[in-house]
Design an enzyme around this catalytic site. Structure first.
Site, mmCIF file in Angstrom:
data_model
loop_
_atom_site.group_PDB
_atom_site.id
_atom_site.type_symbol
_atom_site.label_atom_id
_atom_site.label_comp_id
_atom_site.label_asym_id
_atom_site.label_seq_id
_atom_site.Cartn_x
_atom_site.Cartn_y
_atom_site.Cartn_z
ATOM 1 C CE LYS A 11 0.814 1.571 4.365
ATOM 2 N NZ LYS A 11 1.374 2.914 4.693
ATOM 3 C CG LEU A 100 6.166 0.479 0.590
ATOM 4 C CD1 LEU A 100 7.099 -0.177 -0.429
ATOM 5 C CD2 LEU A 100 5.328 1.562 -0.082
ATOM 6 N N GLY A 102 4.148 -4.185 3.958
ATOM 7 C CA GLY A 102 4.463 -5.514 3.449
ATOM 8 C C GLY A 102 4.171 -6.617 4.454
ATOM 9 N N GLY A 103 4.623 -6.450 5.677
ATOM 10 C CA GLY A 103 4.388 -7.461 6.703
ATOM 11 C C GLY A 103 2.914 -7.592 7.037
ATOM 12 C CB SER A 105 0.208 -6.949 2.660
ATOM 13 O OG SER A 105 -0.588 -7.386 1.588
ATOM 14 C CG ASP A 137 -0.894 -0.302 8.431
ATOM 15 O OD1 ASP A 137 -1.730 0.559 8.759
ATOM 16 O OD2 ASP A 137 0.291 -0.038 8.161
#
Length: 305
Positions: A11, A100, A102-103, A105, A137
């Site tokens: 994201k 971003l 990443g983790g 997601s 997130d």
């Protein structure tokens, strides 16, 4: 079904505002988050042997309960009262500790994957509630798309999907601690806040000019003081033709919205070859509406045939 493969998409933040600080130390946020098409590949398998095993393509990432995907699997199995074991393979493409998600997601993909593998039929809302126990997130990464996020990031209002836009990501060769950025932030000294409400209306009106001209992140001032190269990357992106450029999350990744994939690729070569950045990616915004439309068409085709 014993194995499932999922795309864990990253994201960017189109806006990020901090509007207050709670007694427990958490910050109240208002931000517009956008899923992008850069993704990690997550493979989840059932195993006969109890326990959670993790493998990934980055040798230095933890493979035990320090890994967020381990925590996601552990919480899901406990919630579903499942004693079977699982194996999780993670192929990382999204830069780590980069702003971003990443983790987060990856954790979201594990929750979605386990729900399908074990046919537990948890609702998306239920998965998001489990995800919130892992990270702020994670619920967004389950929902995906274009979203207004409030609270600590868990109060989510879906917005109309943005048209596909070309995105360049450039991460300086550094890592940033999110906790350290928020610790250094002085909420009462923030003088310029993003135009969040106007931005929401611009998204609804598909006003690309407003969207690219009014990206704003109050954390930039804090992170840029720690790492001035972030500001230079922003300026370089604009010089290479970006319509707008900003740091995502608490950083340090900078993204730019470009008018064409070609211009984004030219800028990417500059950052790789001239600036020596190791993690540079050309991608695009993820259009949730388009994806759901394709699913409906596939279901219709199967039904008619």
């Amino acid at each position: 079904m014993d194995t499932i493969v999922l795309k864990a998409r990253g994201k960017i933040n189109l806006t990020l505002d901090v509007v207050g600080k709670r007694d427990n130390g958490y910050h109240d946020l208002r931000m517009i988050m956008q899923t992008i098409n850069l993704y990690d590949t997550i493979t989840v398998k059932k195993t006969k042997t109890p326990g959670i095993r993790i493998n990934n393509n980055l040798a230095w990432l933890p493979k035990d309960d320090r890994n967020i995907t381990y925590k996601a699997a552990e919480k899901f199995l406990k919630e579903a009262n499942i004693t079977s074991g699982v194996y999780i393979d993670i192929f990382k493409r999204i830069p780590v500790a980069a702003g971003l998600a990443g983790g987060s997601s990856d954790a979201a993909a594990v929750l979605v994957g386990l729900n399908k593998l074990f046919e537990t039929h948890f609702s998306k809302k239920k998965l998001m509630e489990i995800g919130l126990e892992i990270g702020a997130d994670v619920p967004f990464c389950i929902l995906r798309g274009t979203v207004l996020a409030e609270g600590i990031g868990e109060v989510l209002t879906p917005l109309p999907s943005l048209p596909s836009m070309h995105i360049l990501l450039a991460k300086p060769n550094i890592s940033v601690s999110t906790a350290s950025v928020y610790k250094a932030l002085k909420v009462d000294e923030i003088t310029k806040h993003p135009k969040t409400d106007e931005y929401v209306e611009a998204i609804k009106a598909r006003n690309i000019q407003f969207i690219t001209n009014n990206m704003d992140n109050v954390l930039e001032d804090v992170t840029i003081k720690m790492h001035p190269q972030i500001e230079q990357i922003k300026q370089d992106m604009l010089e290479y033709g970006a319509l707008g450029s900003m740091m995502s999350g608490s950083g340090p990744t900078v993204f730019g919205i470009f008018p064409s994939r070609y211009k984004a690729a030219v800028a990417a070569e500059y950052f790789k070859n001239q600036c020596g950045l190791r993690e540079v990616h050309v991608t695009s915004t993820f259009c949730k509406a388009k994806r759901e439309g394709k699913r409906r068409e596939r279901r219709k085709f199967k039904h008619e045939n």
